[in-house]
Design a protein around this motif. Sequence first.
Motif, PDB file in Angstrom:
ATOM      1  N   LYS A 516       0.822  -1.197   0.000  1.00  0.00           N
ATOM      2  CA  LYS A 516       0.000   0.000   0.000  1.00  0.00           C
ATOM      3  C   LYS A 516       0.866   1.261   0.000  1.00  0.00           C
ATOM      4  CE  LYS A 516      -4.386  -1.288   0.089  1.00  0.00           C
ATOM      5  NZ  LYS A 516      -5.241  -1.078   1.258  1.00  0.00           N
ATOM      6  N   LYS A 517       0.465   2.242  -0.827  1.00  0.00           N
ATOM      7  CA  LYS A 517       1.140   3.534  -0.901  1.00  0.00           C
ATOM      8  C   LYS A 517       0.129   4.631  -0.580  1.00  0.00           C
ATOM      9  CE  LYS A 517       5.151   2.295  -3.046  1.00  0.00           C
ATOM     10  NZ  LYS A 517       6.506   2.682  -2.660  1.00  0.00           N
ATOM     11  N   MET A 518       0.635   5.829  -0.289  1.00  0.00           N
ATOM     12  CA  MET A 518      -0.254   6.966  -0.076  1.00  0.00           C
ATOM     13  C   MET A 518      -1.047   7.252  -1.348  1.00  0.00           C
ATOM     14  SD  MET A 518       0.631  10.943   0.849  1.00  0.00           S
ATOM     15  CE  MET A 518       1.006  10.667   2.574  1.00  0.00           C
ATOM     16  N   GLU A 519      -2.345   7.433  -1.200  1.00  0.00           N
ATOM     17  CA  GLU A 519      -3.222   7.788  -2.319  1.00  0.00           C
ATOM     18  C   GLU A 519      -3.709   9.222  -2.100  1.00  0.00           C
ATOM     19  OE1 GLU A 519      -7.154   5.888  -4.473  1.00  0.00           O
ATOM     20  OE2 GLU A 519      -7.084   5.893  -2.284  1.00  0.00           O
ATOM     21  N   ILE A 520      -3.539  10.060  -3.108  1.00  0.00           N
ATOM     22  CA  ILE A 520      -3.998  11.448  -3.018  1.00  0.00           C
ATOM     23  C   ILE A 520      -5.206  11.613  -3.929  1.00  0.00           C
ATOM     24  CG2 ILE A 520      -3.405  13.877  -3.336  1.00  0.00           C
ATOM     25  CD1 ILE A 520      -0.467  13.096  -2.951  1.00  0.00           C
ATOM     26  N   MET A 521      -6.340  11.917  -3.343  1.00  0.00           N
ATOM     27  CA  MET A 521      -7.561  12.174  -4.113  1.00  0.00           C
ATOM     28  C   MET A 521      -7.766  13.685  -4.182  1.00  0.00           C
ATOM     29  SD  MET A 521     -10.389   9.365  -2.959  1.00  0.00           S
ATOM     30  CE  MET A 521     -10.251   7.639  -3.395  1.00  0.00           C
ATOM     31  N   ARG A 522      -7.655  14.239  -5.386  1.00  0.00           N
ATOM     32  CA  ARG A 522      -7.780  15.685  -5.585  1.00  0.00           C
ATOM     33  C   ARG A 522      -9.163  16.008  -6.166  1.00  0.00           C
ATOM     34  NH1 ARG A 522      -4.632  17.143  -9.897  1.00  0.00           N
ATOM     35  NH2 ARG A 522      -4.765  14.997 -10.622  1.00  0.00           N
ATOM     36  N   PHE A 523      -9.754  17.072  -5.638  1.00  0.00           N
ATOM     37  CA  PHE A 523     -11.061  17.518  -6.127  1.00  0.00           C
ATOM     38  C   PHE A 523     -11.063  19.040  -6.237  1.00  0.00           C
ATOM     39  CE2 PHE A 523     -11.677  13.539  -4.000  1.00  0.00           C
ATOM     40  CZ  PHE A 523     -12.670  12.871  -4.700  1.00  0.00           C
ATOM     41  N   ALA A 524     -11.802  19.545  -7.202  1.00  0.00           N
ATOM     42  CA  ALA A 524     -12.035  20.985  -7.318  1.00  0.00           C
ATOM     43  C   ALA A 524     -13.526  21.178  -7.538  1.00  0.00           C
ATOM     44  CB  ALA A 524     -11.246  21.574  -8.479  1.00  0.00           C
ATOM     45  N   ASN A 525     -14.181  21.888  -6.618  1.00  0.00           N
ATOM     46  CA  ASN A 525     -15.642  22.031  -6.648  1.00  0.00           C
ATOM     47  C   ASN A 525     -16.324  20.671  -6.772  1.00  0.00           C
ATOM     48  OD1 ASN A 525     -15.634  24.765  -6.276  1.00  0.00           O
ATOM     49  ND2 ASN A 525     -15.862  25.287  -8.427  1.00  0.00           N
ATOM     50  N   HIS A 526     -15.836  19.716  -5.962  1.00  0.00           N
ATOM     51  CA  HIS A 526     -16.393  18.369  -5.838  1.00  0.00           C
ATOM     52  C   HIS A 526     -16.074  17.472  -7.031  1.00  0.00           C
ATOM     53  CE1 HIS A 526     -19.858  20.289  -3.227  1.00  0.00           C
ATOM     54  NE2 HIS A 526     -18.664  20.791  -2.965  1.00  0.00           N
ATOM     55  N   VAL A 527     -15.305  17.960  -8.001  1.00  0.00           N
ATOM     56  CA  VAL A 527     -15.014  17.191  -9.213  1.00  0.00           C
ATOM     57  C   VAL A 527     -13.645  16.531  -9.085  1.00  0.00           C
ATOM     58  CG1 VAL A 527     -14.628  17.309 -11.708  1.00  0.00           C
ATOM     59  CG2 VAL A 527     -16.415  18.700 -10.656  1.00  0.00           C
TER      60      VAL A 527
END
Length: 656
Positions: A516-527
Amino acid sequence: MAENLFEEFKEHSVAEFFRKNRHMLGYSGKLRSMTTIVHELVTNSLDACEEAEILPDVKVEIEKLGTDHYKVIVEDNGPGIPPEFVPKVFGKMLAGSKMHRLVQSRGQQGIGAAGVLLFAQMTTGKPLKITTSTGDGVIHEMEIKMSVEKNEGEVVSHKTRKGNWRGTRVEGEFKEVTYNRGEYGPYEYLRRISLATPHAKITLKDPEDIVVFDRVSHEIPKRPEEMKPHPYGLTPDELLYISRKTSSKKVSSMLVQELSRFSSKRIKDLENYMLRDKLLENYRNSVFWSIVVNCYLNVNIDDYISKFKEYIDEEEIKQLKDVINFLPESLDELKRFILKYMIMEYLFDKFDEEKIKEIKHHFKKKPENFIDYAEKNFLSASTMEEFRKRLKHITKSPEEFVKALKEKGMVSDEELERFKGEIKNILSKNPKELTWEDAEIIVRCLQDMDFIAPSTSGLRPIGAENIEKSLKSLLNPDFVKAITRNPKTYKGGIPFAVEVAIAYGGDAGRQSDEGKKMEIMRFANHVPLLFDAGGCGLTKAVKSINWKRYGLRGEDVPITVFVNLISTHVPYTSAGKQAVACSENENEEIFNEIRQALMICARELEHHLSRIRREQEEEKKRKYVMKYAKIFAEALANIVGKPVEDIEEKVVQLLK
């Protein structure tokens, strides 16, 4: 010769520009193009449902027709589109209801839906089929193409039938696309958008199976209201733009009418701040400048230079003096130097001589680089917050400044009245007559005044509770913490807010060959932002955190970091809207907010991990002792003359 050069000079429509530069819209690879199609249509559906206060029910169907040839259908239960607007929505670039409003929405530019039609037309030559109804009993079936030269939608066919259905269904064929369930495909996109839209039900029917991302909340988010620009961060250009559009007859009334958080009571405050800046400008380059600066600032620059002379180089001292010579315009730059020296004072008090000697070479860094280094390694979020609060008060109030000048005989009452008259003339002008110089001094003074934070009426956060619900539902983590920060503004007077979350354990993290590695979930205005992660400021903000300080071993951990930036205008790096422009030096307000929020969440995670480690150590000790319980019981039985079994049982109970 010049005439020959301009023989081929032509005007081109925006549609022609994007036809030749489709990569700018996200159509740059087969999988990315497919994800972009789904992204544009699904976000339009979600925005439409939420504006109409309807719980979204969105269906996505992807059907393979041939090699790199697919049909995509997106259907929603939204308010529908009146038929006369269908050619404009899908066939005209830069046409829409969002770009001119200061209000949060997923789409902002009026490009997305038209881009989908343009891509279909470029790769298959076929129109989009739009089925829509506003619920009035008539269902419209329309085929739309785009006139690229005119940047206009054209109706190829239009049929109607009776029915009680309401919503919009978009159907199109596309080539030069592909589909899979990898981390950059539509499946992952819909998985993530369901996280950021907990009140939506999204159904995906793809070549593999049917998947339902069900809603975890049945509460319809409150519709964001259109906002007025906030005084902080307003630019001269924006103020001049407002002055051309306003119906106000005076600049003063325009400020009250067109800006948020600015009332008629603040006009007098603004006049005082403008007086202070006018006086500063009057004395710049004079022999009295150093005296005037001392009257203006609440900090003594010479003291800082004297204290840290052996730690900073001559070039920095020269730069600092140049900055002082350009006050008040250079006030923000001066604050960076002062913040550096505040942090140096803090470190000198905190560390012994040996430690100071060890980090001495870092003191010669530029202010922004030193601040970043210190923040990553030595400073907590609360300490940095305290420093930034102190920075707001490094200048004297206008009243104190004028009083100090008068005490030193630097200004007479007659001169003060003359300057006040000039200021009243500026604020009494017709806004149409406002000059760039007028706008500059007004904007600079507004930014130096105290205003309450912007209203949240134009922003619609997901909410920390909903983010935690979604992450628990999707990842089943051992730990989750989410935060929604109070709204702020970044340059340009644009309001924004940051939401972050950390999920640890369970299905959190990104699976790799090494674990397992760090997962970065990016969102802009919920997208969800799936692409261009390396060039995105949200990624940089996450990676700027020293995670080891919080008990994590770098990025090799089962952790998912969730970051959502919400704003009336997200500063994307391109029209493809996959990366956000922010860093230590660009839109730094956004960058710092993300860091502050993540550090707060990380401290909670650190407490969780510490508790787990304590429990593991206690369990290890208990097992170690239990291992020798039998031997201990036998020895004790010999001493007291009782059965081993009885003593062993009591020893085990005692250890439990």
